[in-house]
Design an enzyme around this catalytic site. Structure first.
Site, PDB file in Angstrom:
ATOM      1  N   ASP A 100      43.741  44.667  34.064  1.00  0.00           N
ATOM      2  CA  ASP A 100      45.020  43.964  34.167  1.00  0.00           C
ATOM      3  C   ASP A 100      45.393  43.820  35.632  1.00  0.00           C
ATOM      4  O   ASP A 100      45.042  44.674  36.455  1.00  0.00           O
ATOM      5  CB  ASP A 100      46.125  44.737  33.437  1.00  0.00           C
ATOM      6  CG  ASP A 100      46.018  44.644  31.924  1.00  0.00           C
ATOM      7  OD1 ASP A 100      45.404  43.688  31.414  1.00  0.00           O
ATOM      8  OD2 ASP A 100      46.570  45.524  31.243  1.00  0.00           O
ATOM      9  N   ASP A 133      45.693  37.977  28.041  1.00  0.00           N
ATOM     10  CA  ASP A 133      46.974  38.229  27.373  1.00  0.00           C
ATOM     11  C   ASP A 133      47.852  36.981  27.415  1.00  0.00           C
ATOM     12  O   ASP A 133      48.524  36.647  26.436  1.00  0.00           O
ATOM     13  CB  ASP A 133      47.720  39.386  28.041  1.00  0.00           C
ATOM     14  CG  ASP A 133      46.970  40.710  27.977  1.00  0.00           C
ATOM     15  OD1 ASP A 133      46.179  40.907  27.042  1.00  0.00           O
ATOM     16  OD2 ASP A 133      47.189  41.537  28.881  1.00  0.00           O
TER      17      ASP A 133
END
Length: 158
Positions: free
Chosen positions: A116, A132
C-alpha cells in the site's frame, strides 16, 4: 472469433497492470515506512504493507484473503466467459474489480502481504493502493448499472 465482454477484459488488464507497475515502483523506490509528501499533510506516498483487505480491514487474515481473491477472480472470469453479454457499466465494474482482486491476490500469494502507498492524511484515511481504488470504482460502476436496469413485463431486470 470475437471476444465476448471485450471491455471487461480491457478494464481488468488496465487495472491489473497499473496496480502492479505502481507497486513495483514503490518497492523499488522507497524503503518500508518511507513517506514522500506530495502535498504536505494532505497527500503522501507512504510505503507500508498490509496483511488485511482493502483499507486494512481484516488485518492478519492473509491465508483466508488470498483464497478469497482467487475465488472472486475465478467467478468474475467465468461470468465474463460463460455468462451473458454485459452492458457497458457492468463490464467496466466487473473488469475493474477483477483487475484489483488479481493485483492484490498476486501480492498475497507471492509476498504474503499487499503493498500500500496512497496516503490521504488530510482525512486520516488508511493507506491503500491502486487495486483498492479500482475495486471501489468498480463497485460504483455496478451501482450505476443497477440503477439503469429496468424491470420487464415478467418482473425480471434487463
Amino acid at each position: 472469433m470475437r471476444l465476448k465482454n471485450r471491455l471487461f477484459w480491457i478494464a481488468a488488464f488496465i487495472a491489473f497492470f497499473l496496480d502492479q507497475i505502481t507497486k513495483y515502483w514503490v518497492v523499488q523506490t522507497f524503503s518500508l515506512g518511507q513517506t514522500l509528501p506530495l502535498l504536505t499533510g494532505i497527500f503522501h506516498f507512504t510505503y507500508v504493507t498490509n496483511t488485511g483487505a482493502a483499507f486494512s480491514l481484516l488485518s492478519g487474515k492473509v491465508e483466508w484473503l488470498r483464497w478469497l481473491s482467487l475465488g472472486v477472480s475465478l467467478v468474475l472470469i467465468a461470468l465474463a466467459l460463460f455468462g451473458p453479454t454485459l452492458n457497458l457499466w457492468d463490464q467496466l465494474g466487473y473488469g475493474l474489480i477483477l483487475g484489483g482482486a488479481m493485483g492484490n491476490g498476486i501480492d498475497r500469494f507471492v509476498l504474503g502481504h499487499v503493498v500500500d502507498f496512497l496516503d490521504f492524511r488530510l482525512i486520516s484515511f488508511p493507506v491503500f493502493n491502486v487495486a483498492d481504488s479500482f475495486i471501489s470504482i468498480g463497485i460504483v460502476f455496478l451501482l450505476i448499472a443497477s440503477f439503469q436496469k429496468t424491470p420487464t413485463s415478467t418482473g425480471r431486470l434487463d
